[in-house]
Scaffold this motif. Structure first.
Motif, PDB file in Angstrom:
ATOM      1  N   ASN A 138     152.120  72.447 -35.524  1.00 20.72           N
ATOM      2  CA  ASN A 138     151.488  72.145 -36.151  1.00 20.72           C
ATOM      3  C   ASN A 138     151.915  73.835 -37.500  1.00 20.72           C
ATOM      4  OD1 ASN A 138     149.126  74.734 -35.846  1.00 20.72           O
ATOM      5  ND2 ASN A 138     147.491  72.930 -35.491  1.00 20.72           N
ATOM      6  N   GLU A 139     152.745  74.614 -36.545  1.00 19.89           N
ATOM      7  CA  GLU A 139     153.400  75.393 -37.280  1.00 19.89           C
ATOM      8  C   GLU A 139     154.748  75.673 -36.696  1.00 19.89           C
ATOM      9  OE1 GLU A 139     149.730  79.038 -38.739  1.00 19.89           O
ATOM     10  OE2 GLU A 139     149.522  77.895 -37.153  1.00 19.89           O
ATOM     11  N   LEU A 140     155.702  76.514 -37.905  1.00 22.98           N
ATOM     12  CA  LEU A 140     156.706  76.780 -37.215  1.00 22.98           C
ATOM     13  C   LEU A 140     157.225  78.419 -37.595  1.00 22.98           C
ATOM     14  CD1 LEU A 140     159.264  73.499 -38.586  1.00 22.98           C
ATOM     15  CD2 LEU A 140     158.820  74.716 -36.319  1.00 22.98           C
ATOM     16  N   GLN A 141     156.572  79.139 -38.875  1.00 22.97           N
ATOM     17  CA  GLN A 141     156.773  80.045 -39.001  1.00 22.97           C
ATOM     18  C   GLN A 141     156.290  81.269 -37.947  1.00 22.97           C
ATOM     19  OE1 GLN A 141     153.770  78.602 -39.267  1.00 22.97           O
ATOM     20  NE2 GLN A 141     152.484  80.291 -40.551  1.00 22.97           N
ATOM     21  N   LYS A 142     156.988  82.247 -38.033  1.00 24.04           N
ATOM     22  CA  LYS A 142     157.460  83.429 -37.414  1.00 24.04           C
ATOM     23  C   LYS A 142     155.738  84.005 -37.146  1.00 24.04           C
ATOM     24  CE  LYS A 142     159.309  88.075 -35.926  1.00 24.04           C
ATOM     25  NZ  LYS A 142     157.972  88.250 -35.251  1.00 24.04           N
ATOM     26  N   PRO A 192     154.348  70.416 -38.956  1.00 19.67           N
ATOM     27  CA  PRO A 192     154.343  71.809 -38.613  1.00 19.67           C
ATOM     28  C   PRO A 192     155.496  72.645 -39.419  1.00 19.67           C
ATOM     29  CG  PRO A 192     155.268  70.196 -36.495  1.00 19.67           C
ATOM     30  CD  PRO A 192     154.630  69.191 -37.885  1.00 19.67           C
ATOM     31  N   HIS A 193     155.810  71.094 -41.171  1.00 20.52           N
ATOM     32  CA  HIS A 193     156.744  72.310 -41.784  1.00 20.52           C
ATOM     33  C   HIS A 193     155.847  72.608 -43.399  1.00 20.52           C
ATOM     34  CE1 HIS A 193     161.230  71.804 -40.439  1.00 20.52           C
ATOM     35  NE2 HIS A 193     160.409  70.043 -39.864  1.00 20.52           N
ATOM     36  N   LEU A 194     154.624  71.997 -43.660  1.00 17.44           N
ATOM     37  CA  LEU A 194     154.093  72.250 -44.601  1.00 17.44           C
ATOM     38  C   LEU A 194     152.593  72.757 -43.936  1.00 17.44           C
ATOM     39  CD1 LEU A 194     153.567  72.198 -47.242  1.00 17.44           C
ATOM     40  CD2 LEU A 194     153.048  69.380 -47.179  1.00 17.44           C
ATOM     41  N   ASN A 195     152.196  73.895 -44.331  1.00 17.60           N
ATOM     42  CA  ASN A 195     151.075  75.041 -44.572  1.00 17.60           C
ATOM     43  C   ASN A 195     151.062  74.708 -45.637  1.00 17.60           C
ATOM     44  OD1 ASN A 195     149.856  75.910 -41.174  1.00 17.60           O
ATOM     45  ND2 ASN A 195     152.215  74.397 -42.020  1.00 17.60           N
ATOM     46  N   THR A 251     158.143  75.097 -44.170  1.00 15.59           N
ATOM     47  CA  THR A 251     159.394  76.476 -43.232  1.00 15.59           C
ATOM     48  C   THR A 251     159.945  74.978 -43.043  1.00 15.59           C
ATOM     49  OG1 THR A 251     157.202  77.212 -42.367  1.00 15.59           O
ATOM     50  CG2 THR A 251     159.604  77.270 -40.860  1.00 15.59           C
ATOM     51  N   PHE A 252     161.166  75.555 -43.852  1.00 18.74           N
ATOM     52  CA  PHE A 252     162.282  74.361 -43.959  1.00 18.74           C
ATOM     53  C   PHE A 252     163.195  74.461 -42.487  1.00 18.74           C
ATOM     54  CE2 PHE A 252     161.952  75.950 -47.624  1.00 18.74           C
ATOM     55  CZ  PHE A 252     162.627  74.768 -48.647  1.00 18.74           C
ATOM     56  N   THR A 253     162.671  76.042 -41.661  1.00 16.91           N
ATOM     57  CA  THR A 253     163.461  76.210 -40.350  1.00 16.91           C
ATOM     58  C   THR A 253     162.479  76.927 -39.809  1.00 16.91           C
ATOM     59  OG1 THR A 253     165.161  77.407 -40.119  1.00 16.91           O
ATOM     60  CG2 THR A 253     166.283  75.236 -40.848  1.00 16.91           C
ATOM     61  N   THR A 254     162.719  77.827 -38.263  1.00 17.60           N
ATOM     62  CA  THR A 254     162.132  78.659 -38.145  1.00 17.60           C
ATOM     63  C   THR A 254     162.647  80.172 -38.741  1.00 17.60           C
ATOM     64  OG1 THR A 254     163.543  78.384 -35.704  1.00 17.60           O
ATOM     65  CG2 THR A 254     161.030  77.749 -36.155  1.00 17.60           C
ATOM     66  N   LYS A 255     163.598  79.991 -38.985  1.00 10.90           N
ATOM     67  CA  LYS A 255     164.468  81.246 -39.827  1.00 10.90           C
ATOM     68  C   LYS A 255     164.874  81.552 -41.027  1.00 10.90           C
ATOM     69  CE  LYS A 255     167.312  82.320 -35.842  1.00 10.90           C
ATOM     70  NZ  LYS A 255     168.301  82.611 -35.364  1.00 10.90           N
ATOM     71  N   VAL A 256     164.154  80.066 -42.004  1.00 10.05           N
ATOM     72  CA  VAL A 256     163.406  79.572 -43.445  1.00 10.05           C
ATOM     73  C   VAL A 256     163.110  79.473 -44.379  1.00 10.05           C
ATOM     74  CG1 VAL A 256     165.036  79.190 -45.523  1.00 10.05           C
ATOM     75  CG2 VAL A 256     166.430  79.593 -43.398  1.00 10.05           C
ATOM     76  N   VAL A 296     155.449  84.624 -55.533  1.00  5.73           N
ATOM     77  CA  VAL A 296     156.194  83.360 -54.395  1.00  5.73           C
ATOM     78  C   VAL A 296     157.065  84.073 -53.323  1.00  5.73           C
ATOM     79  CG1 VAL A 296     157.561  81.215 -54.611  1.00  5.73           C
ATOM     80  CG2 VAL A 296     156.188  82.234 -56.057  1.00  5.73           C
ATOM     81  N   ARG A 297     157.894  84.209 -52.279  1.00  4.12           N
ATOM     82  CA  ARG A 297     158.403  84.662 -51.260  1.00  4.12           C
ATOM     83  C   ARG A 297     159.752  83.488 -50.578  1.00  4.12           C
ATOM     84  NH1 ARG A 297     156.025  87.844 -47.319  1.00  4.12           N
ATOM     85  NH2 ARG A 297     154.499  86.171 -47.512  1.00  4.12           N
ATOM     86  N   PHE A 298     160.703  83.660 -50.906  1.00  5.68           N
ATOM     87  CA  PHE A 298     161.911  82.657 -50.660  1.00  5.68           C
ATOM     88  C   PHE A 298     162.105  83.841 -49.529  1.00  5.68           C
ATOM     89  CE2 PHE A 298     166.025  80.689 -50.039  1.00  5.68           C
ATOM     90  CZ  PHE A 298     165.484  79.672 -49.411  1.00  5.68           C
ATOM     91  N   HIS A 299     162.161  83.504 -47.959  1.00  2.00           N
ATOM     92  CA  HIS A 299     162.959  84.000 -47.042  1.00  2.00           C
ATOM     93  C   HIS A 299     163.314  83.879 -45.904  1.00  2.00           C
ATOM     94  CE1 HIS A 299     161.348  86.481 -43.132  1.00  2.00           C
ATOM     95  NE2 HIS A 299     162.546  87.385 -43.482  1.00  2.00           N
ATOM     96  N   ILE A 300     164.917  84.567 -46.028  1.00  2.00           N
ATOM     97  CA  ILE A 300     165.502  83.673 -45.263  1.00  2.00           C
ATOM     98  C   ILE A 300     165.889  84.347 -43.888  1.00  2.00           C
ATOM     99  CG2 ILE A 300     168.392  82.811 -44.218  1.00  2.00           C
ATOM    100  CD1 ILE A 300     168.521  81.675 -47.620  1.00  2.00           C
ATOM    101  N   ILE A 301     166.031  84.609 -42.682  1.00  2.00           N
ATOM    102  CA  ILE A 301     166.292  84.964 -41.380  1.00  2.00           C
ATOM    103  C   ILE A 301     167.910  84.849 -41.459  1.00  2.00           C
ATOM    104  CG2 ILE A 301     165.353  86.603 -39.000  1.00  2.00           C
ATOM    105  CD1 ILE A 301     162.898  85.066 -39.705  1.00  2.00           C
TER     106      ILE A 301
END
Length: 742
Positions: free
Chosen positions: A125-129, A644-647, A676-681, A700-705
């Motif tokens: 149910n989660e994709l984020q780091k 897994p994308h939306l929490n 979480t769009f992907t594990t890195k966005v 609000v934080r938009f984060h790209i690894i």
């Protein structure tokens, strides 16, 4: 009282009741017997000696794709035969797991095959780091790379390929979940299994220069639908995989090298900020740049340096409502201070601390760069942390700029610990704040020790002294704590004293001029053979506060009972009898509570459902006396994870306080949306509404690894007055970082 608790208790039991019974394990030992495998009792203290895995050196290139299809994987023998930790301790895991180890000149490769009898029921149910590993299926491993049976690095993933990493120290008693390393993992899901393939660069971890090495190793598999945890090197309650003293061994590592282990991370920041000054909202551009540097001085000693330190991407604090006469504690969230923070911890509590939260934290990094709500720019600083022989070493120095009437300050912190015996130590701490203003300084000196005897008996104590101009004498703090920490039964006792002039200005203090005596006892019997209830909990605690002259200030007596359900839900009830003596009038939300003695009783009920479900929640109710009146408090939380994308989560708490001279209400609402769009966005939005502070805030934080440990952030922050709707503070920030490794 029972009439109030009954509806909450019944609703909690009904919500927690499984729709399908989870089968109980066969042949589980009865209470009082040792857990068994195939009828043979497990000796947990020696089981680790039989858990040996081999790492195989290879020349073949490994592609990290989650398939383990290279021929080299056939050369390795698996670490297998995991043993349950829950729900049936000592029994074989119900799902098989095979883990293989390869390495070349630069990397350690770990391949895990997680067999699944019901692949359609895998819980993700989660994709984020740094996802919530307790609520997902997953595989994780601990590497004690120094083989000191005290510390280690943890790497894990779930069947969707989300990443989790952290550091552990002091045999699991100190955890740094915010540690980030450079490593890779890919996962594939097949018909009857899911496969995780890891690559851990040797320059990510620390190890000795010995030609032939052995590392401590443990592995953990979680099957969430069964709420089952199993380990390769078996562990008794109440420990977990971070207990490196009970880990197995990874052998076969030869001629390892770390290289120069130099990392440089420059950053650039740009944007604008608007701040209201009376009736004027001024706008100023905000741009800056700087860099962070990390260098391995030795294989086990690391230098971190920072210039023009920036924390603009850090999540805002979660607001709190203060209904006490003491300071609130807000945790550190800034990356530079979080990393290796466990090295500087002092007077660590034994597990199940008697009397709750600490009264003193002698080094609290939020004192650097923050003065209340004012941000104080940090010019730069450096930190050296690591191990030298049997010593843990930490030195930190930071310099801040002058802001308005606040002078520039230089902060220095030193920590040294000597490890001995089985996970025991003695150490010292020094903190210093020197200001550019003449005669303005503050220093704290202290020694502490932690001793573990017979695995279950622990002793912890410390002595501190401060030095501040104008405050001499009565400037010490001391504490002694001891406890017996069994699998089902724990008992702890604590004595603490803080004198009137003890002044840790680079630390945190809740009460001065106080002595505290506390005792805590709990019993957690397991219900063997039950497929719905894992264990019950019964507890009792007393906290007694007096001033340094021996006059009583506060006495809390609490009893509690709880139920832990097999699916992870829990229900807890408690009752507290309080005596409070006020020596001075006390104002609370504009209502004055006069000098006097107060006696009152409070009762609480809380329930948390199975957090791995698509919809989960918690509810709590507390009621009873409050000083010379009454308080009713309700809290509610819900979490929705449709995929897994939306929490989405929402938390609400309300206090209705009625006192002799007035009444008031407080409401605190917080909601978070994480996509979480992907594990890195990912996109993270956090909104809070606090009627007590009259504030509405959003972050609000938009984060790209874009590369490992290299980030791009777009951050929007805003605070409004909830009564007038006026903007108090607003900022839009763009931040770019890039890590260069050498």
């Amino acid at each position: 009282m029972l009439n109030r608790f009954y509806p909450v208790a019944m609703a909690a039991v009904l919500l927690a009741w499984p729709t399908e019974a989870i089968p109980a394990g066969q042949g589980v030992s009865q209470a009082g017997e040792s857990p068994t495998v195939a009828g043979n009792p497990i000796d947990y203290e020696t089981a680790r000696f039989s858990r040996i895995a081999d790492a195989v050196r290879i020349d073949e290139r490994i592609v990290i794709d989650g398939k383990l299809d290279e021929a080299a994987w056939q050369l390795a023998s698996p670490a297998e035969n995991f043993i349950q930790f829950n729900p049936d301790p000592g029994m074989p895991a119900t799902e098989g797991t095979d883990v293989y180890f390869l390495y070349d000149d630069d990397n350690l490769y770990v391949g895990a095959i997680c067999y699944e009898s019901a692949p359609d029921e895998i819980v993700v149910n989660e994709l984020q780091k740094d996802f919530g590993s307790t609520n997902n299926d997953g595989i994780a491993f601990v590497l004690d790379t120094l083989n000191n049976r005290r510390s280690g690095f943890i790497f894990g993933t779930n069947p969707a390929g989300a990443r989790y990493d952290s550091q552990t120290d002091n045999d699991g008693s100190a955890m740094n979940v915010n540690w980030d390393g450079v490593w890779e993992v890919q996962v594939t899901v097949e018909e009857d299994r899911w496969i995780a393939e890891f690559m851990i660069p040797f320059k990510t971890v620390r190890f000795t220069t010995a030609r032939s090495q052995e590392w401590g190793l443990n592995l953990r598999r979680r099957v969430r639908r069964k709420n089952e945890d199993s380990h390769w090197s078996p562990l008794p309650r109440p420990y977990n995989a971070t207990r490196t003293s009970m880990a197995g061994t990874l052998q076969g590592l030869e001629d390892l090298r770390q290289g120069r282990n130099l990392k440089v991370k420059p950053f650039a920041v740009g944007g604008f900020r608007q701040v209201r000054d009376q009736n004027t909202l001024s706008t100023d551009p905000d741009y800056d740049g700087g860099l962070d540097l990390k260098y391995g001085l030795t294989p086990s000693l690391t230098l971190d340096a920072t210039y023009r330190t920036d924390f603009s991407q850090v999540e805002v604090d979660q607001q709190q409502v203060n209904l006490t006469r003491f300071s609130l504690f807000f945790p550190e969230k800034r990356e530079f201070f979080i990393e290796n923070s466990g090295v500087f911890s002092f007077g660590e509590p034994i597990r199940g601390r008697a009397g709750g939260a600490a009264n003193i934290i002698p080094f609290f990094s939020r004192r650097i760069g923050l003065a209340g709500a004012t941000l104080v720019p940090i010019v730069g600083g450096a930190r050296v942390t690591g191990k030298v022989g049997n010593y843990d070493v930490g030195v930190l120095t930071m310099k801040t700029e002058a802001v308005g009437s606040l002078p520039s300050n230089t902060y220095t912190v030193g920590r040294l610990k000597r490890n001995f015996a089985q996970n025991s130590w003695v150490g010292g701490l020094f903190t210093n704040r020197d200001s550019t203003a003449s005669g303005d300084f503050n220093r704290v000196f202290g020694v502490d020790t932690r001793i573990r005897l017979f695995r279950q008996w622990e002793i912890s104590s410390y002595l501190l002294k401060s030095s501040t101009p104008g405050k001499s004498g009565s400037d010490q703090a001391r504490q002694f704590e001891t406890g017996w920490l069994g699998a089902d039964f724990t008992i702890t006792a604590l004595y603490h004293e803080t004198q009137q002039n003890f002044n840790p200005e680079v630390g945190f203090i809740r009460r001065r001029n106080t002595e505290k005596t506390s005792g805590d006892m709990s019993w957690r019997p397991r219900l063997e053979g039950s497929d719905r209830v894992r264990n019950l909990t019964f507890s009792a605690r007393i906290d007694y506060f007096s001033d340094n002259a021996g006059e009583i200030e506060t006495r809390d007596q609490t009893i509690g009972a709880g139920v832990a359900f097999s699916d992870g839900a829990n229900l807890n009830l408690s009752a507290t009898r309080t005596f409070d003596r006020l020596a001075d009038d006390f104002a609370l939300s504009g209502v004055t509570i006069p000098v006097g003695d107060y006696r009152y009783d409070t009762y609480s009920a809380t329930f948390r459902s199975n957090a791995s479900r698509m919809i989960s929640g918690n509810v709590g109710y507390e009621f009873g006396g409050f000083w010379n009146g009454r308080r009713d408090s309700e809290s509610f939380g819900v979490s929705i994870k449709p995929n897994p994308h939306l929490n989405f989560s929402l938390n609400f708490s309300r206090n209705h306080v009625r006192l002799a001279d007035g009444e008031f209400d407080t409401n605190l609402l917080g909601t978070r949306i994480l996509y979480t769009f992907t594990t890195k966005v990912l996109l993270n939005a956090f909104v809070q509404y606090n009627t007590d502070a009259h504030q509405f805030s959003s972050n609000v934080r938009f984060h790209i690894i874009h590369h490992p440990l290299s980030d791009f952030f777009i951050v929007f922050n805003e605070q409004r007055d909830s009564q007038t709707g006026e903007v108090l503070d607003r900022a839009l920030i763009l931040k770019l970082t890039h890590l260069f490794s050498f």
